[in-house]
Design a protein around this motif. Structure first.
Motif, PDB file in Angstrom:
ATOM      1  N   ILE A 202       0.980  -0.714 -11.635  1.00  0.00           N
ATOM      2  CA  ILE A 202       0.287   0.577 -11.478  1.00  0.00           C
ATOM      3  C   ILE A 202       0.212   0.945  -9.998  1.00  0.00           C
ATOM      4  O   ILE A 202       0.413   2.107  -9.619  1.00  0.00           O
ATOM      5  CB  ILE A 202      -1.118   0.497 -12.100  1.00  0.00           C
ATOM      6  CG1 ILE A 202      -1.022   0.208 -13.600  1.00  0.00           C
ATOM      7  CG2 ILE A 202      -1.889   1.794 -11.863  1.00  0.00           C
ATOM      8  CD1 ILE A 202      -2.360  -0.050 -14.265  1.00  0.00           C
ATOM      9  N   PHE A 203      -0.061  -0.045  -9.164  1.00  0.00           N
ATOM     10  CA  PHE A 203      -0.138   0.190  -7.719  1.00  0.00           C
ATOM     11  C   PHE A 203       1.219   0.649  -7.182  1.00  0.00           C
ATOM     12  O   PHE A 203       1.301   1.590  -6.382  1.00  0.00           O
ATOM     13  CB  PHE A 203      -0.583  -1.103  -7.027  1.00  0.00           C
ATOM     14  CG  PHE A 203      -0.760  -0.976  -5.547  1.00  0.00           C
ATOM     15  CD1 PHE A 203      -1.961  -0.588  -5.009  1.00  0.00           C
ATOM     16  CD2 PHE A 203       0.293  -1.267  -4.671  1.00  0.00           C
ATOM     17  CE1 PHE A 203      -2.137  -0.470  -3.636  1.00  0.00           C
ATOM     18  CE2 PHE A 203       0.133  -1.145  -3.311  1.00  0.00           C
ATOM     19  CZ  PHE A 203      -1.086  -0.746  -2.787  1.00  0.00           C
ATOM     20  N   THR A 204       2.271   0.016  -7.635  1.00  0.00           N
ATOM     21  CA  THR A 204       3.621   0.364  -7.167  1.00  0.00           C
ATOM     22  C   THR A 204       3.994   1.782  -7.591  1.00  0.00           C
ATOM     23  O   THR A 204       4.637   2.518  -6.841  1.00  0.00           O
ATOM     24  CB  THR A 204       4.644  -0.634  -7.734  1.00  0.00           C
ATOM     25  OG1 THR A 204       4.281  -1.955  -7.318  1.00  0.00           O
ATOM     26  CG2 THR A 204       6.037  -0.325  -7.238  1.00  0.00           C
ATOM     27  N   ALA A 205       3.560   2.185  -8.760  1.00  0.00           N
ATOM     28  CA  ALA A 205       3.930   3.511  -9.264  1.00  0.00           C
ATOM     29  C   ALA A 205       3.112   4.637  -8.643  1.00  0.00           C
ATOM     30  O   ALA A 205       3.588   5.771  -8.570  1.00  0.00           O
ATOM     31  CB  ALA A 205       3.767   3.534 -10.785  1.00  0.00           C
ATOM     32  N   ASN A 206       1.911   4.333  -8.141  1.00  0.00           N
ATOM     33  CA  ASN A 206       1.022   5.418  -7.715  1.00  0.00           C
ATOM     34  C   ASN A 206       0.492   5.309  -6.295  1.00  0.00           C
ATOM     35  O   ASN A 206       0.070   6.332  -5.735  1.00  0.00           O
ATOM     36  CB  ASN A 206      -0.190   5.483  -8.669  1.00  0.00           C
ATOM     37  CG  ASN A 206       0.193   5.752 -10.109  1.00  0.00           C
ATOM     38  OD1 ASN A 206       0.488   6.871 -10.488  1.00  0.00           O
ATOM     39  ND2 ASN A 206       0.201   4.701 -10.927  1.00  0.00           N
ATOM     40  N   CYS A 207       0.480   4.126  -5.722  1.00  0.00           N
ATOM     41  CA  CYS A 207      -0.278   3.926  -4.481  1.00  0.00           C
ATOM     42  C   CYS A 207       0.564   3.595  -3.248  1.00  0.00           C
ATOM     43  O   CYS A 207       0.046   3.655  -2.116  1.00  0.00           O
ATOM     44  CB  CYS A 207      -1.307   2.811  -4.675  1.00  0.00           C
ATOM     45  SG  CYS A 207      -2.333   3.008  -6.151  1.00  0.00           S
TER      46      CYS A 207
END
Length: 312
Positions: A202-207
């Motif tokens: 999730i972090f890789t996709a959004n942050c």
């Protein structure tokens, strides 16, 4: 034939009673059952059609039966049809059972000798419904006295407090097992590698656009040091991701994009980056955050010591 309830009242009452019963017993969520389930609408349409057909059939049968009656029977039927309810035999019988009053022609047998300016008094028997109701109140008072004053049962206020306390326990238990209703008060830190892997994705996709893939910070702050702008720890990080950063600047709110469980995963992953020492990190922002919930010894152990301080 005379009917107590007209057909234009009887049919709607029966139809809507069945409709309301189906709405009550069929779980259709926030939508009416006849809207969510087409078969319910079909059933209601067929049921209404049958009601109307039955009424038409009964009316036809009554019409045929009336024409088969003799003139004397038709006359008797007309008299009974025009008779008021109070004049019917069953109504008189019911009132006799409920009141036990003497008819007007027999009032002389129960008339007392009292005479008040020409007004005389009758010694009628008390109505049975009133007597039985009086006895019922006596029994209720005795039961109430024994239960609440002698045995100490819960009164309404105590029952309300007990139910409210139990409701809070039930809500708290439900919140633990309902990830989509999680908030910063109930969120817990995840440390399992599988959960952290989900958080990393999730972090890789959004942050990464603002914090870099290693969390070292770019547009956004460095996530690997001990400095936090809006507080560290799982509860503060969860709150920041959910509601966004400072007004007018900082991170946007992600609650419209990510579910609470996803925010829990990414917040736990962000905290797992603490002390990872990425290459060329961004300068610290905010202040060093100390977890007040930890014991003092643990806080002292994690607080950095200034090696340049001169000993006295």
């Amino acid at each position: 034939m005379k009917k107590l309830i007209p057909v234009y009242v009887r049919v709607p009452v029966i139809f809507f009673s069945v409709m309301l019963a189906m709405e009550y017993f069929i779980d259709s969520g926030d939508r009416p059952a006849f809207v969510k389930f087409p078969m319910v609408s079909v059933f209601l349409f067929v049921f209404l059609f049958l009601l109307i057909a039955i009424e038409i059939t009964i009316s036809a049968v009554d019409n045929v039966t009336y024409h088969l009656l003799s003139d004397e029977q038709k006359k008797m039927l007309a008299e009974s049809t025009n008779m008021s309810i109070k004049d019917t035999a069953w109504f008189k019988t019911m009132m006799k059972l409920l009141t036990r009053s003497e008819p007007m022609e027999s009032e002389g047998s129960v008339m007392l000798d009292h005479d008040y300016d020409g007004i005389k008094e009758l010694d009628n028997t008390l109505p049975p419904w009133w007597v039985y109701l009086f006895y019922t109140t006596i029994i209720f008072a005795a039961v109430y006295l024994v239960r609440f004053e002698i045995m100490g049962a819960d009164n309404q206020e105590m029952e309300l407090k007990r139910e409210m306390a139990q409701a809070k326990i039930d809500v708290a238990e439900y919140m633990k097992n309902a990830p989509d209703l999680m908030d910063e008060k109930t969120v817990t830190l995840l440390t399992d590698p599988a959960d952290l892997a989900i958080g990393k994705s999730i972090f890789t996709a959004n942050c990464v656009a603002c914090h870099r893939a290693d969390g070292g910070g770019q547009i956004g702050p460095n996530l690997t040091d001990e400095n936090w702008i809006l507080g560290g720890g799982i509860k503060n990080v969860f709150h920041t991701i959910t509601n966004g950063g400072r007004d007018g600047k900082g991170m946007i709110s992600w609650k419209a994009t990510l579910k609470p469980k996803d925010i829990q995963h990414v917040a736990s992953y962000v905290l797992s980056l603490q002390g990872s020492n990425p290459k060329d990190p961004k300068a610290p922002d905010g202040e060093i955050w100390v977890d007040d919930t930890k014991p003092a010894a643990a806080v002292a152990a994690t607080t950095p010591v200034d090696s340049t301080q001169v000993k006295k």
